[in-house]
Design an enzyme around this catalytic site. Structure first.
Site, short mmCIF file in Angstrom:
data_model
loop_
_atom_site.label_atom_id
_atom_site.label_comp_id
_atom_site.label_asym_id
_atom_site.label_seq_id
_atom_site.Cartn_x
_atom_site.Cartn_y
_atom_site.Cartn_z
N GLU A 44 0.84 -1.20 0.00
CA GLU A 44 0.00 0.00 0.00
C GLU A 44 0.88 1.26 0.00
O GLU A 44 1.88 1.33 0.71
CB GLU A 44 -0.90 -0.03 1.24
CG GLU A 44 -1.95 1.06 1.27
CD GLU A 44 -2.88 0.94 2.47
OE1 GLU A 44 -3.94 1.57 2.46
OE2 GLU A 44 -2.54 0.21 3.43
N LYS A 118 -9.41 2.35 -3.24
CA LYS A 118 -9.84 1.73 -1.98
C LYS A 118 -11.22 2.24 -1.56
O LYS A 118 -11.43 3.45 -1.45
CB LYS A 118 -8.80 2.04 -0.91
CG LYS A 118 -9.02 1.41 0.45
CD LYS A 118 -7.83 1.74 1.34
CE LYS A 118 -7.92 1.13 2.72
NZ LYS A 118 -6.71 1.43 3.51
N CYS A 155 -5.94 -3.22 1.72
CA CYS A 155 -5.82 -3.16 3.17
C CYS A 155 -7.16 -3.31 3.89
O CYS A 155 -7.73 -4.39 3.92
CB CYS A 155 -5.08 -1.89 3.58
SG CYS A 155 -4.44 -1.95 5.28
#
Length: 280
Positions: A44, A118, A155
């Protein structure tokens, strides 16, 4: 029929600046290519520290356009040089006030096939992400690459089963999950969630975590990156929990069809019964 794809991932320690961090990943990628890898993914916001441990407007300096910024430009050159697909997560600046936690998927010829932003943005001690990022708005794309059908989940997304399933329904064979997560309760979830998602959705998952201590906050990133197959089994050993590491693994995409015939989860789904699940 076997369809083996050699895939790679990198868990890396922060170098102190973007230029040397990108250069480090380029060298890992060249080594992966020498070892026959056809696709590689990075952690990330790989070209920056995990600055979300603090809330400070100075950290907007890490943001850059995608695909027009310098890091993705270098990643396009890297893909062309190595002949590998590259999954490159960065802090994206779309327009003034519009920032995203994004991963660009670059084909082996250097073409940017698209991006994933994300969706699920945490806001808690050590993970002040809503201060920096808007929620993703590009859906759950799966990219037809030279190495197969690849998706991305980032994540905190991994705690939410809906996106994993959307990627499976779109035909993903391999999903990269670049992360920045530190020791504590999440270490237990790290060992549990991605194998469970791989089983439930019957594809391969590449789970990537940062490693080591960084300059913002006092979080200790524990690495332990791994590949997991559609039966929930690790493909080779997981990476170190303290050292930088490049993993290169052979993934038999033929196993996906085998598992989907044996465990007919997609056949037996009941979307007609799930309407209530999308209510707030």
């Amino acid at each position: 029929m076997a369809n083996v794809v050699r895939a790679a991932l990198v868990q890396a320690t922060w170098t102190g600046d973007t230029g040397s961090m990108v250069a480090k990943h380029e060298e890992h990628a060249r080594e992966a290519a020498r070892r026959g890898a056809r696709v590689i993914g990075f952690q990330e916001v790989f070209n920056a520290p995990y600055f979300c441990q603090v809330q400070d407007p100075a950290h907007y300096r890490w943001a850059e356009p995608v695909p027009g910024g310098p890091t993705i430009g270098r990643m396009r050159d890297l893909a062309r040089e190595t002949g590998m697909v590259v999954v490159a997560p960065v802090f994206e600046a779309e327009a003034p006030g519009f920032f995203y936690n994004t991963a660009a998927v670059i084909d082996a010829d250097g073409t940017v096939l698209g991006t994933y932003r994300k969706h699920h943005i945490p806001q808690l001690e050590g993970f002040w992400e809503k201060y920096y990022f808007r929620p993703g708005n590009l859906g759950w794309p799966v990219f037809d690459t030279a190495a197969g059908r690849i998706g991305v989940y980032i994540c905190y997304d991994r705690h939410f089963p809906e996106g994993w399933r959307a990627l499976g329904l779109a035909g993903a064979q391999l999903v990269y999950n670049p992360s920045a997560t530190h020791r504590g309760l999440s270490a237990h979830l790290w060992r549990l969630e991605q194998p469970a998602a791989a089983v439930a959705n019957e594809y391969f998952v590449a789970a990537i975590n940062r490693v080591g201590r960084e300059e913002y906050g006092d979080n200790d990133f524990y690495g332990s990156s791994y590949f997991v197959d559609p039966r929930g089994r690790l493909v080779g050993a997981a990476a170190s929990d303290v050292e930088e590491e490049l993993l290169v693994r052979d993934l038999d995409f033929g196993l996906i069809d085998e598992v989907r015939r044996e465990w007919a989860f997609y056949r037996d789904r009941r979307p007609d019964a799930y309407e209530g699940l999308v209510r707030p």
